[in-house]
Design a protein around this motif. Sequence first.
Motif, PDB file in Angstrom:
ATOM      1  N   CYS A 187       0.898  -1.175   0.214  1.00 58.69           N
ATOM      2  CA  CYS A 187       0.077   0.016   0.221  1.00 58.69           C
ATOM      3  C   CYS A 187       0.893   1.204  -0.001  1.00 58.69           C
ATOM      4  CB  CYS A 187      -0.925   0.255   1.223  1.00 58.69           C
ATOM      5  SG  CYS A 187      -2.293  -1.290   1.153  1.00 58.69           S
ATOM      6  N   ILE A 188       1.980   1.258   0.857  1.00 56.46           N
ATOM      7  CA  ILE A 188       2.660   2.618   1.043  1.00 56.46           C
ATOM      8  C   ILE A 188       3.472   2.776  -0.593  1.00 56.46           C
ATOM      9  CG2 ILE A 188       4.765   3.389   1.831  1.00 56.46           C
ATOM     10  CD1 ILE A 188       2.598   3.458   3.666  1.00 56.46           C
ATOM     11  N   ILE A 189       3.992   1.751  -1.114  1.00 58.93           N
ATOM     12  CA  ILE A 189       4.545   1.856  -2.441  1.00 58.93           C
ATOM     13  C   ILE A 189       3.582   2.277  -3.429  1.00 58.93           C
ATOM     14  CG2 ILE A 189       5.901   0.808  -4.381  1.00 58.93           C
ATOM     15  CD1 ILE A 189       6.678  -1.161  -2.400  1.00 58.93           C
ATOM     16  N   ALA A 190       2.375   1.692  -3.498  1.00 61.07           N
ATOM     17  CA  ALA A 190       1.310   2.333  -4.409  1.00 61.07           C
ATOM     18  C   ALA A 190       0.878   3.618  -4.206  1.00 61.07           C
ATOM     19  CB  ALA A 190       0.004   1.395  -4.243  1.00 61.07           C
ATOM     20  N   LEU A 191       0.865   4.125  -2.833  1.00 61.07           N
ATOM     21  CA  LEU A 191       0.710   5.445  -2.573  1.00 61.07           C
ATOM     22  C   LEU A 191       1.572   6.631  -3.254  1.00 61.07           C
ATOM     23  CD1 LEU A 191      -0.677   7.723  -0.620  1.00 61.07           C
ATOM     24  CD2 LEU A 191       1.002   7.073   1.015  1.00 61.07           C
ATOM     25  N   VAL A 192       3.053   6.043  -3.246  1.00 61.88           N
ATOM     26  CA  VAL A 192       3.768   7.056  -4.108  1.00 61.88           C
ATOM     27  C   VAL A 192       3.416   7.202  -5.540  1.00 61.88           C
ATOM     28  CG1 VAL A 192       6.146   7.535  -4.695  1.00 61.88           C
ATOM     29  CG2 VAL A 192       5.612   6.292  -2.593  1.00 61.88           C
ATOM     30  N   VAL A 193       2.989   6.237  -6.175  1.00 59.37           N
ATOM     31  CA  VAL A 193       2.531   6.413  -7.502  1.00 59.37           C
ATOM     32  C   VAL A 193       1.177   7.171  -7.612  1.00 59.37           C
ATOM     33  CG1 VAL A 193       1.889   4.909  -9.504  1.00 59.37           C
ATOM     34  CG2 VAL A 193       3.591   4.255  -8.041  1.00 59.37           C
ATOM     35  N   SER A 194       0.062   6.852  -6.854  1.00 63.42           N
ATOM     36  CA  SER A 194      -1.235   7.512  -7.058  1.00 63.42           C
ATOM     37  C   SER A 194      -1.101   8.694  -6.321  1.00 63.42           C
ATOM     38  CB  SER A 194      -2.250   6.652  -5.998  1.00 63.42           C
ATOM     39  OG  SER A 194      -1.820   6.834  -4.609  1.00 63.42           O
ATOM     40  N   PHE A 195      -0.100   9.172  -5.544  1.00 64.43           N
ATOM     41  CA  PHE A 195      -0.115  10.400  -4.959  1.00 64.43           C
ATOM     42  C   PHE A 195       0.450  11.361  -6.114  1.00 64.43           C
ATOM     43  CE2 PHE A 195       2.687  13.894  -3.132  1.00 64.43           C
ATOM     44  CZ  PHE A 195       1.752  14.504  -2.090  1.00 64.43           C
ATOM     45  N   SER A 196       1.334  10.800  -7.033  1.00 64.76           N
ATOM     46  CA  SER A 196       1.942  11.573  -8.121  1.00 64.76           C
ATOM     47  C   SER A 196       0.919  12.164  -9.003  1.00 64.76           C
ATOM     48  CB  SER A 196       3.073  11.026  -8.693  1.00 64.76           C
ATOM     49  OG  SER A 196       3.965  10.759  -7.727  1.00 64.76           O
ATOM     50  N   GLY A 197       0.063  11.276  -9.378  1.00 66.64           N
ATOM     51  CA  GLY A 197      -1.245  11.487 -10.256  1.00 66.64           C
ATOM     52  C   GLY A 197      -0.870  11.192 -11.662  1.00 66.64           C
ATOM     53  N   TYR A 198      -1.891  11.721 -12.663  1.00 67.68           N
ATOM     54  CA  TYR A 198      -2.170  11.268 -13.871  1.00 67.68           C
ATOM     55  C   TYR A 198      -0.699  10.940 -14.741  1.00 67.68           C
ATOM     56  CZ  TYR A 198      -3.997  11.305 -18.727  1.00 67.68           C
ATOM     57  OH  TYR A 198      -4.469  11.153 -19.901  1.00 67.68           O
ATOM     58  N   LYS A 199       0.070  11.893 -14.576  1.00 67.70           N
ATOM     59  CA  LYS A 199       1.291  11.806 -15.608  1.00 67.70           C
ATOM     60  C   LYS A 199       2.242  10.554 -15.025  1.00 67.70           C
ATOM     61  CE  LYS A 199       5.322  14.434 -17.432  1.00 67.70           C
ATOM     62  NZ  LYS A 199       5.918  15.705 -17.408  1.00 67.70           N
ATOM     63  N   ILE A 200       2.359  10.763 -13.795  1.00 67.25           N
ATOM     64  CA  ILE A 200       3.467   9.683 -13.266  1.00 67.25           C
ATOM     65  C   ILE A 200       2.858   8.254 -13.362  1.00 67.25           C
ATOM     66  CG2 ILE A 200       4.608   8.903 -11.388  1.00 67.25           C
ATOM     67  CD1 ILE A 200       5.768  11.588 -12.523  1.00 67.25           C
ATOM     68  N   LEU A 201       1.369   8.236 -12.881  1.00 71.08           N
ATOM     69  CA  LEU A 201       0.698   7.092 -13.249  1.00 71.08           C
ATOM     70  C   LEU A 201       0.758   6.335 -14.500  1.00 71.08           C
ATOM     71  CD1 LEU A 201      -1.220   5.262 -11.047  1.00 71.08           C
ATOM     72  CD2 LEU A 201      -3.202   6.667 -12.330  1.00 71.08           C
ATOM     73  N   HIS A 202       0.600   6.940 -15.358  1.00 74.60           N
ATOM     74  CA  HIS A 202       0.765   6.650 -16.821  1.00 74.60           C
ATOM     75  C   HIS A 202       2.131   6.154 -17.148  1.00 74.60           C
ATOM     76  CE1 HIS A 202      -3.210   6.669 -18.681  1.00 74.60           C
ATOM     77  NE2 HIS A 202      -3.503   7.883 -18.036  1.00 74.60           N
ATOM     78  N   ILE A 203       3.015   6.861 -16.705  1.00 74.00           N
ATOM     79  CA  ILE A 203       4.366   6.477 -16.833  1.00 74.00           C
ATOM     80  C   ILE A 203       4.706   4.974 -16.435  1.00 74.00           C
ATOM     81  CG2 ILE A 203       6.876   7.032 -16.387  1.00 74.00           C
ATOM     82  CD1 ILE A 203       6.171   9.988 -16.957  1.00 74.00           C
ATOM     83  N   TYR A 204       4.418   4.929 -15.025  1.00 68.03           N
ATOM     84  CA  TYR A 204       4.550   3.713 -14.152  1.00 68.03           C
ATOM     85  C   TYR A 204       3.920   2.491 -14.965  1.00 68.03           C
ATOM     86  CZ  TYR A 204       4.560   0.437 -10.469  1.00 68.03           C
ATOM     87  OH  TYR A 204       4.267  -0.711  -9.914  1.00 68.03           O
ATOM     88  N   GLU A 205       2.689   2.693 -15.387  1.00 69.06           N
ATOM     89  CA  GLU A 205       2.022   1.782 -16.192  1.00 69.06           C
ATOM     90  C   GLU A 205       2.200   1.342 -17.350  1.00 69.06           C
ATOM     91  OE1 GLU A 205      -0.366  -0.079 -13.964  1.00 69.06           O
ATOM     92  OE2 GLU A 205      -1.017   1.466 -12.925  1.00 69.06           O
ATOM     93  N   ARG A 206       3.355   2.212 -17.986  1.00 70.27           N
ATOM     94  CA  ARG A 206       3.540   2.046 -19.442  1.00 70.27           C
ATOM     95  C   ARG A 206       4.820   0.975 -19.547  1.00 70.27           C
ATOM     96  NH1 ARG A 206       5.473   7.200 -21.528  1.00 70.27           N
ATOM     97  NH2 ARG A 206       3.461   7.947 -21.104  1.00 70.27           N
ATOM     98  N   TYR A 207       5.544   1.002 -18.282  1.00 70.57           N
ATOM     99  CA  TYR A 207       6.697   0.102 -18.287  1.00 70.57           C
ATOM    100  C   TYR A 207       6.809  -1.032 -17.181  1.00 70.57           C
ATOM    101  CZ  TYR A 207       8.316   3.920 -21.110  1.00 70.57           C
ATOM    102  OH  TYR A 207       8.577   5.078 -22.254  1.00 70.57           O
ATOM    103  N   SER A 208       5.889  -0.875 -16.121  1.00 71.31           N
ATOM    104  CA  SER A 208       6.066  -1.672 -14.983  1.00 71.31           C
ATOM    105  C   SER A 208       5.448  -3.272 -15.552  1.00 71.31           C
ATOM    106  CB  SER A 208       5.394  -1.342 -13.770  1.00 71.31           C
ATOM    107  OG  SER A 208       4.005  -1.050 -14.023  1.00 71.31           O
ATOM    108  N   TRP A 209       4.788  -3.321 -16.409  1.00 72.17           N
ATOM    109  CA  TRP A 209       4.159  -4.635 -16.740  1.00 72.17           C
ATOM    110  C   TRP A 209       5.251  -5.694 -17.231  1.00 72.17           C
ATOM    111  CZ3 TRP A 209       4.949  -6.752 -21.646  1.00 72.17           C
ATOM    112  CH2 TRP A 209       5.308  -5.792 -22.472  1.00 72.17           C
ATOM    113  N   ILE A 210       6.479  -4.943 -17.781  1.00 72.81           N
ATOM    114  CA  ILE A 210       7.374  -5.868 -18.448  1.00 72.81           C
ATOM    115  C   ILE A 210       8.082  -7.106 -17.638  1.00 72.81           C
ATOM    116  CG2 ILE A 210       9.660  -5.888 -19.721  1.00 72.81           C
ATOM    117  CD1 ILE A 210       9.060  -2.979 -20.631  1.00 72.81           C
TER     118      ILE A 210
END
Length: 499
Positions: free
Chosen positions: A181-204
Motif C-alpha cells: 500500500c505504501i509503495i502504491a501510495l507514491v504512484v497514486s499521490f503523483s497523479g495522472y502523468k506519473i501514473l501513466h508512466i509507471y503503468e507504461r513500463y512496469s508490466w514488463i
Amino acid sequence: MMDVPDLEKRGGTRSSAPVESSSVDEVLKPKSAVWRKILGWGVEENGIIPVPLEKRTDERVFNLFTVWFTALLCLLPIPTGMLGTLGFGLSLRDSSLIIIFFTLLTTIPPAYMGTLGPKTGMRQMIQARYAFGLFGISIILLLNAATVTGFTVIAAIVGGQTLAAVSDSTISINVGIVITCIIALVVSFSGYKILHIYERYSWIPVFVAIVILVGCGAKNLAHQTVPEAPATAQSVLTFASLIAGFMIPFGGIVSDFGIYIDPSASRLKVFAYIYSGMVIPTIPLLILGAAIGGAVPNVPEWNAANLANSVGGVVTAMLSPAGHFGKFVAVILALSVIGNIAISMYSIALNIQMFLPILTRAPRAAFSIITTVVLIPVSIEAAHNFFTSLENFLGVISYWSASFVAIMIVEFVYIRKGDYTTYDHLIWRDGKILPPGIAALGAGIGSFGLVIPCMAQLWYEGPIAKKTGDIGFEVAFCLSVILYVPFRLLEIKIRGGRL
C-alpha cells in the motif's frame, strides 16, 4: 468562442468558456509554498474539475491500453479464477468457457463508457452528475468508493500474502499489506502523468515473472480435480456473476484516466485500447487461477501453502522448484499489484473530493494519503477470511454496477443522442441546472425489486435464484434500462424540456 459544430468536430464540450479557463479555479488553487514545491516535482494539480478543451492535448492514446493492461496483469485476477474450480466445483474447461464468454461480454460497457473521458474531459463520477444530479450522485459515490476500495483490499491482501510466504512468515501478512500500500501510495499521490508512466513500463518484469510462474507450475497444473457431477445452471450463472462483478465495476472509474487525451482521437481507437487492455491480461490470468484452484487439492505442497497463506502461498509454492530465484520472482509478483492499487487509490481520492464540494479546495494528492490510511486496516481485517470476503464482495457489487452502467449508457446514447456537447462544463457543480437525479435513482433502486429474488449469495439466496442461479446482474442491467427511459423522459418533461 467556438460554436457547437466546431466543438463537435474536435470532439469537445463547451469547456472553452472563460468561466472555466483553467483546469483548476484560481480561488481553489492551494497557495502554500510546500504545495507549490510538490507540484514542481510533477505531481498532478487538478482533481475533479473538468479539463477544458485546450488542456486536453495528450496524444498518447496508447496509454489507455497500458494503464489497464498493467493494472490487471497482476495476481488480482487469480483468486477470482480459483473460485470457479475450488469454490464452485466446476471443471477447468467449464470455468474457462465461462471466464472467456463473460469477460468478453461484461468488459464492453466499461470500455464504451471510457470513450467519454477524452471527449468530455470529465472524471467518471462527474459525468454521472448529468444523470444522477449533484446530490443524488452521493449515493453512487459511496457505492463506487466501497467497490474500488474492495478491489484494492483484495489486491493488497494478495500482495501481502505473497510477501509473507516468500519470507517464510518472517514478514507477516499485515506487514506485507502495509508495504504494498505504501509503495502504491507514491504512484497514486503523483497523479495522472506519473501514473501513466509507471503503468507504461512496469508490466514488463511482471509478464516475465508470470511466464516463469506458469513454467514452474505447469507439471502440477495438469493434476486437475474431476467434478463429481456435471456443471449445473446455478453454478455456471453464479460464477458468471462473479466474473461480471470483476469487470463491470471498472465503469465507475474508467474515464478518470483519459481526461487529458486529445478529444480528436477516434472513439473506436479509444474503445479498442481500453477493451483490449482489460481483456488481454484478465482472461489468461482468470483461467490460470481456475487451473490453480483445480490442482490445489491434488498437490499436497500447494494445498498446505494455500491453507497457510492462501493465494500468495500457492504462488510461492509453485515457484519453489526455482529455489532462491523463485523467491525473487515471487517478490516481483507480489509487487505486481501496485499498479492496480495505485489506480484504485487515485480514483478513491477523487470520489472523496466529489462527495463534499468543499473538499474541492483541498489538493487531490492529500486524499491519496487518507485513502491509504483507511485501506491498510481494512485489508488486514479482510485477510482473515479471504475467499469468503472475496466471494461476498464480487457477488454483491455486480448488481449495483450493472444498474449504474446501464443508466449511464442510456443517458448518453438515448437521452443525449450521443452528443458530448450536452455535458456542459459550465454546470458541472450547479445543482439547480443539473438533473435532480430522481429518475436515475428511481430506476436503480426500482430494479432491485426484481434483483433481490434473483440473488444467490452465501448469506442469502432468492426464490428465483434457487432455480436459475445468480442472475442478479443481468436483471439489474436490463430492468434499469427499461425503467430509466420513461422515468428520465418524464423528468425532462417536468423540467420543461431541459436535460
